[in-house]
Design a protein around this motif. Structure first.
Motif, mmCIF file in Angstrom:
data_model
loop_
_atom_site.group_PDB
_atom_site.id
_atom_site.type_symbol
_atom_site.label_atom_id
_atom_site.label_comp_id
_atom_site.label_asym_id
_atom_site.label_seq_id
_atom_site.Cartn_x
_atom_site.Cartn_y
_atom_site.Cartn_z
ATOM 1 N N ALA A 1 2.545 -0.142 9.860
ATOM 2 C CA ALA A 1 1.773 0.080 11.090
ATOM 3 C C ALA A 1 1.471 -1.228 11.820
ATOM 4 O O ALA A 1 1.279 -1.223 13.042
ATOM 5 C CB ALA A 1 0.470 0.802 10.761
ATOM 6 N N ALA A 2 1.438 -2.320 11.096
ATOM 7 C CA ALA A 2 1.080 -3.619 11.688
ATOM 8 C C ALA A 2 2.217 -4.171 12.534
ATOM 9 O O ALA A 2 3.399 -3.920 12.262
ATOM 10 C CB ALA A 2 0.731 -4.611 10.580
ATOM 11 N N LYS B 1 -7.284 -3.949 7.174
ATOM 12 C CA LYS B 1 -6.076 -4.317 6.430
ATOM 13 C C LYS B 1 -4.906 -4.538 7.388
ATOM 14 O O LYS B 1 -4.172 -5.525 7.265
ATOM 15 C CB LYS B 1 -5.725 -3.248 5.391
ATOM 16 N N VAL B 2 -4.747 -3.659 8.334
ATOM 17 C CA VAL B 2 -3.684 -3.822 9.334
ATOM 18 C C VAL B 2 -3.909 -5.104 10.130
ATOM 19 O O VAL B 2 -2.978 -5.890 10.367
ATOM 20 C CB VAL B 2 -3.627 -2.605 10.279
ATOM 21 N N VAL C 1 -8.863 0.637 6.472
ATOM 22 C CA VAL C 1 -7.490 0.634 6.983
ATOM 23 C C VAL C 1 -7.345 -0.325 8.163
ATOM 24 O O VAL C 1 -6.401 -1.118 8.230
ATOM 25 C CB VAL C 1 -7.063 2.055 7.418
ATOM 26 N N HIS C 2 -8.275 -0.255 9.097
ATOM 27 C CA HIS C 2 -8.187 -1.088 10.298
ATOM 28 C C HIS C 2 -8.150 -2.570 9.941
ATOM 29 O O HIS C 2 -7.312 -3.319 10.460
ATOM 30 C CB HIS C 2 -9.378 -0.800 11.218
ATOM 31 N N PRO D 1 -6.259 -9.063 2.964
ATOM 32 C CA PRO D 1 -5.742 -7.705 2.773
ATOM 33 C C PRO D 1 -6.247 -7.051 1.488
ATOM 34 O O PRO D 1 -6.450 -5.833 1.433
ATOM 35 C CB PRO D 1 -4.215 -7.903 2.720
ATOM 36 N N LEU E 1 -2.601 6.632 9.469
ATOM 37 C CA LEU E 1 -1.589 5.811 10.138
ATOM 38 C C LEU E 1 -0.308 6.608 10.396
ATOM 39 O O LEU E 1 0.765 6.035 10.573
ATOM 40 C CB LEU E 1 -1.273 4.569 9.289
ATOM 41 N N ASP F 1 0.842 -1.201 0.000
ATOM 42 C CA ASP F 1 0.000 0.000 0.000
ATOM 43 C C ASP F 1 0.878 1.253 0.000
ATOM 44 O O ASP F 1 2.110 1.168 -0.008
ATOM 45 C CB ASP F 1 -0.911 -0.006 1.236
ATOM 46 N N ILE G 1 -5.418 1.476 -0.216
ATOM 47 C CA ILE G 1 -6.631 1.961 0.438
ATOM 48 C C ILE G 1 -7.195 3.178 -0.295
ATOM 49 O O ILE G 1 -8.405 3.284 -0.511
ATOM 50 C CB ILE G 1 -6.328 2.342 1.910
ATOM 51 N N THR H 1 2.520 2.964 5.965
ATOM 52 C CA THR H 1 1.680 2.022 5.230
ATOM 53 C C THR H 1 1.070 1.026 6.224
ATOM 54 O O THR H 1 1.547 0.916 7.365
ATOM 55 C CB THR H 1 2.498 1.245 4.191
ATOM 56 N N PRO H 2 0.030 0.277 5.828
ATOM 57 C CA PRO H 2 -0.515 -0.741 6.728
ATOM 58 C C PRO H 2 0.534 -1.754 7.173
ATOM 59 O O PRO H 2 0.517 -2.190 8.334
ATOM 60 C CB PRO H 2 -1.608 -1.402 5.876
#
Length: 388
Positions: free
Chosen positions: A17-18, A296-297, A293-294, A284, A9, A3, A333, A13-14
Motif C-alpha cells: 500500500a505504501a 506503518k504505511v 496501519v496508517h 514499522p 488496505l 506484514d 498488524i 500489505t502495508p
C-alpha cells in the motif's frame, strides 16, 4: 515492516500500500528474495534476527538479549553475571495493559531507575538506565537465573499472574517485579501521567536474560569495517561486540517520530569512512505492535523517500555500492507481535545481477524462488555480490 494482507488496505500489505518508488527500483533492478532470520527453535526477536542478518549464527553466538543491550550502555558483565531486560510497563490489576508504559520519556524513567536501586538494589542486584521504557537489571548472585520469562510485547492485554517467570530464579524475579509495583504505583510522576491521560509506568517486567556473549569482531570475520545508525540499545549493543562505530544521529528516537532524513544523510556520510553501514529503523515495528496501519504505511514511505532515496542518489560518489533492504522479522498488524516466517529482502548494486524484475513485496519475494534458509549467510552474499 513485513506484514500480512489487511482488509483496511484492500487486501494489500502495508508494503504494497505504501508509495515506495526507490525500494521498487531496487527490487526491479536487483535481486528479490526471502531469507530466514529466525532459526528453528529460537524466539522471533530482534536480537536473534539482527545477529543472523549480520552473519552471526544464533546457534553459535546467541546468549540472550539483555547482555547485548547492557553493552550499549556501558555495563561491564563478568562471566557469571546475568543481565535482564527491564521494561517499564503499565499494569491494571492482573492485566498487562502496555509493554512500554506509553513510551515513557527517558528522564522520567531515570528517576524511577534511581528509586528502584534505592529500594530494591543491593550488592547483587543493580538497575541501569537505558532509553524510554527499555532498561537493564544485572544479577551478580550465585542463583542460576534461567527461568522462562515472557516478552511483555507478546502478552499485552493478558494476565500478569499467568505469565510471571517460571523456573530457576523465578522467585527472585517475581519478588522484584511485584515490589516495584508498590514503589512505582503512587509516585508523583505517575500521578501526573495519569492526569495527562498517559499510561503510568507502574511496574517493571524482567525478561530476555543471558550471559555475556563470546563472539569475534566483524573485522576479524569479514575483514571489513562497519558502523551502525540506530536509536535502539539492542542494536548498539550488537555493534559493540562487532567492533563497529556507533553513529549518533540528531533526532533518532527509536519510535514513530524518528528523524528519517538525518538517518539518510548520516548514512551517506558514514559510507565515506566505513565499508558497511547498518541503518536500523524501529518505527514499522512499533506501528505493528500498536496495530496502527496508517503509521506503518507512513513509516515505510518515510524510509523509502528519506533513507533509500538519498543512498541511491549518492551511489555515483562511491566506486562500489551495494544496498540491502529488509525487515529483521515480521510484526503483523493483526497479531501486534513478532512472527518467525522468512522475510522479503532486496539486494541491489555493483555486481549484483537483475532478478525477476518485480516491485518489492512479500508476495513477489516469495515468487522469486530465491530463498536463503541459512540467514547468517545473507551477509556473505552481500559482500560477494552473488545471490544464487
Amino acid at each position: 515492516m513485513a506484514d500480512y494482507p489487511i482488509d483496511k488496505l484492500g487486501g494489500r500489505t502495508p508494503v504494497e500500500a505504501a508509495r515506495t518508488p526507490f525500494l521498487d527500483f531496487l527490487a526491479q533492478n536487483g535481486q528479490l528474495g526471502l531469507v530466514r532470520t529466525i532459526p528453528g527453535g529460537f524466539p522471533a526477536g530482534s536480537d536473534v534476527a539482527n545477529l543472523t542478518l549480520l552473519g552471526y549464527s544464533p546457534r553459535e553466538y546467541y546468549s540472550g538479549r539483555a547482555p547485548l543491550e547492557a553493552a550499549s550502555i556501558g555495563i561491564h558483565l563478568n562471566e557469571s553475571d546475568w543481565a535482564f531486560r527491564c521494561n517499564f510497563i503499565t499494569a491494571t490489576e492482573d492485566t498487562l495493559e502496555d509493554f512500554c508504559a506509553g513510551h515513557i520519556k527517558t528522564d522520567e524513567a531515570a528517576i524511577f531507575i534511581k528509586l528502584l536501586n534505592e529500594k530494591l538494589g543491593n550488592d547483587i542486584i543493580q538497575f541501569y538506565t537505558g532509553k524510554s521504557y527499555r532498561h537493564v537489571m544485572v544479577y551478580k548472585g550465585t542463583q542460576k537465573m534461567d527461568a522462562r520469562c515472557f516478552p511483555p510485547h507478546d502478552i499485552m492485554g493478558q494476565s500478569i499472574q499467568k505469565h510471571l517467570p517460571k523456573g530457576n530464579g523465578s522467585e527472585i524475579l517475581i519478588d522484584l517485579m511485584e515490589r516495584s509495583r508498590v514503589y512505582l504505583s503512587n509516585h508523583d510522576i505517575n500521578n501526573v501521567r495519569i492526569d495527562l491521560e498517559e499510561n503510568p509506568a507502574n511496574m517493571i517486567w524482567l525478561w530476555g536474560q543471558g550471559h555475556r556473549p563470546k563472539m569475534p569482531t566483524f573485522k576479524e570475520r569479514f575483514h571489513l569495517t562497519g558502523a551502525v545508525i540506530t536509536a535502539v540499545d539492542l542494536i548498539k549493543g550488537i555493534a559493540c561486540y562487532l567492533g563497529w562505530d556507533i553513529i549518533q544521529v540528531p533526532g533518532a528516537t527509536g519510535y514513530l517520530d524518528t528523524n528519517y532524513a538525518n538517518k539518510g544523510e548520516y548514512a551517506v556520510k558514514a559510507l565515506e569512512t566505513h565499508d558497511i553501514v547498518l541503518v536500523h529503523v524501529e518505527a514499522p515495528d512499533e506501528a505493528g505492535h500498536e496495530g496502527n496501519v496508517h503509521e506503518k504505511v507512513l513509516a515505510i514511505e518515510q524510509i523509502d523517500s528519506k533513507i533509500i532515496g538519498p543512498l541511491l542518489e549518492a551511489r555515483n560518489r562511491f566506486h562500489e555500492l551495494r544496498i540491502l533492504v529488509l525487515p529483521d522479522h515480521y510484526t503483523p498488524i493483526v497479531k501486534q507481535t513478532h512472527t518467525p516466517e522468512s522475510v522479503p529482502f532486496v539486494a541491489y548494486g555493483t555486481g549484483i545481477e537483475k532478478g525477476i524484475g518485480l516491485p518489492y513485496s512479500e508476495t513477489n519475494a516469495q515468487a522469486s524462488g530465491l530463498h536463503i534458509k541459512e540467514g547468517h549467510r545473507l551477509i556473505e552474499h552481500l559482500v560477494s555480490g552473488v545471490f544464487r
